[in-house]
Design an enzyme around this catalytic site. Structure first.
Site, mmCIF file in Angstrom:
data_model
loop_
_atom_site.group_PDB
_atom_site.id
_atom_site.type_symbol
_atom_site.label_atom_id
_atom_site.label_comp_id
_atom_site.label_asym_id
_atom_site.label_seq_id
_atom_site.Cartn_x
_atom_site.Cartn_y
_atom_site.Cartn_z
ATOM 1 N N GLU A 150 -27.319 46.524 13.164
ATOM 2 C CA GLU A 150 -26.712 46.999 11.774
ATOM 3 C C GLU A 150 -26.068 48.391 12.154
ATOM 4 O O GLU A 150 -26.210 49.275 11.229
ATOM 5 C CB GLU A 150 -27.713 47.143 10.659
ATOM 6 C CG GLU A 150 -28.340 45.791 10.623
ATOM 7 C CD GLU A 150 -29.459 45.830 9.684
ATOM 8 O OE1 GLU A 150 -29.869 46.852 9.110
ATOM 9 O OE2 GLU A 150 -30.118 44.675 9.475
ATOM 10 N N GLU A 255 -32.617 35.780 12.045
ATOM 11 C CA GLU A 255 -32.617 36.189 10.548
ATOM 12 C C GLU A 255 -32.251 35.252 9.510
ATOM 13 O O GLU A 255 -31.588 35.491 8.620
ATOM 14 C CB GLU A 255 -32.303 37.566 10.313
ATOM 15 C CG GLU A 255 -32.967 38.831 11.429
ATOM 16 C CD GLU A 255 -32.604 40.233 10.998
ATOM 17 O OE1 GLU A 255 -32.421 40.454 9.781
ATOM 18 O OE2 GLU A 255 -32.657 41.073 11.848
#
Ligand code: 9MR
Length: 362
Positions: A150, A255
């Protein structure tokens, strides 16, 4: 004969696949994110579902720096060791999440004793020490690591993390370099969410190109699959995956989960949305506290089926699809104040229709 009878009594035909890992066995690995209770095998029914359906895993939290490296000179390996043992004993391939991430970062990691940012040299040394120590402990056992997570915003700008603030974007190639030096055989990934945003997508392509131009190892890009009923657009998701793969890397769907609740953004017209869904506006935050209505459940299962069929179509580039949790009640997305239904198994561990669709032959 006995096998046939057993299969029929279980509601399966003789040659039908037993679990998701078998259903997608020709396509990619199917993984699950494991929480502490699951790693400690506290519940045998949960354990059986994990064994039946999954051949890969990531730990939901226990390898994050705040958990594994709480103080500069202290590592806590207890749960992380159990995670790797849990997987190994069950023939599940363990993956590592995550080495360098701004969130759940140990509070000491990027600051000095006065709470000020450390110098670039100190941060490099800490990153190197952390990456080397953690990867060395699980060398030859953890197959691949999310090295950086991220780092990019929706619009493609770099996230203003402590790593970026102190080292600029250079922290990313440094992390990949340290990781490769620590375990040259280990697969290395860049992982991010909201991969359908064009800005982030362009930057990811640039990042992969930059790492490759420098001769650094990057095996795959992790497309986090946190989805909702109205995002992302499946065609854009597929197109962007293929464009990233064209850069010469694999794709991991990491995820994966799909919220079944209406998406409420700050700009949403909640009253109109509520009316269209037949929900009282005051119940919009927690519209289905008791159960998911059948109609929404059918839409959810269909959309999940579409995504997994699309993943299968792209099995030439997708190596692994990792579900972010086992059953709804264990999902980070579901809380008592906002009950959600984002995973493949119900609270009581029964499989949802889409699981049956893929695991039971017609
Ligand atoms: O599922 C994780 C949850 O238990 C933690 O409380 C949360 C803290 O940020 O992190 C969740 O997992 C995140 C993952 O590590 C990185 N991508 C976003 C995930 C959902 O927040």
């Amino acid at each position: 004969m006995l096998v046939l009878l057993l299969a029929i009594s279980c509601g399966r035909k003789e040659n039908s696949p037993a679990g998701l890992k078998d259903a997608f066995g020709e396509d990619f690995l199917v993984g699950v994110a494991l929480n502490e209770g699951q790693i400690r095998a506290l519940d045998s029914a949960t354990d059986s579902v994990i064994r039946l359906h999954f051949n890969a895993a990531e730990p939901e939290n226990c390898l994050k720096s705040e958990a594994i490296h709480p103080e500069e000179d202290t590592y806590d390996w207890e749960l992380a060791d159990k995670y790797v043992d849990f997987c190994t004993e069950r023939g599940i391939t363990p993956y590592g999440h995550v080495l360098i991430w701004h969130s759940q970062l140990s509070p000491w990691f990027a600051v000095d004793e006065n709470g000020n940012d450390v110098s670039p040299e100190v941060l490099k040394q800490r990153m190197k020490e952390h990456i080397t120590t953690v990867m060395t402990r699980y060398k030859g056992r953890i197959k691949g690591w999310d090295v950086v997570n991220e780092a990019i915003e929706d619009d493609g700008s770099w996230r203003q993390s402590p790593f970026y603030r102190i080292l600029g974007e250079e922290y990313i190639p440094l992390a990949f370099q340290y990781a490769h030096e620590a375990d040259p055989d280990c697969e290395l990934y860049y992982n991010d969410y909201g991969m359908h945003h064009e800005g982030r997508h362009r930057r990811v392509l640039e990042l992969v190109g930059m790492l490759k131009d420098r001769g650094l190892r990057i095996d795959a890009v992790g497309f986090q699959g946190h989805m909702g009923m109205d995002y992302p657009d499946i065609d854009i998701f597929e197109k962007y995956m293929r464009e990233v793969a064209d850069m010469g890397v694999g794709i991991c769907i990491t995820e994966w989960d799909m919220s079944a609740l209406p998406t409420i953004t700050s700009s949403a017209d909640v009253a109109t949305l509520a009316q269209s869904l037949g929900i009282a506006p005051e119940n919009m935050l927690n519209p289905y506290p008791d159960a998911l209505p059948e109609e929404i459940s059918a839409q959810w299962n269909k959309r999940v089926e579409d995504f997994f069929s699309m993943f299968r179509r792209n099995s030439d580039i997708i190596r692994r699809v990792n579900i972010w949790g086992l059953n709804d009640s264990s999902s980070w997305k579901s809380t008592p104040r906002r009950r959600d239904y984002p995973l493949l198994f119900n609270d009581d561990l029964t499989p949802k229709d889409v699981v049956k669709h893929f695991t039971i032959s017609e």
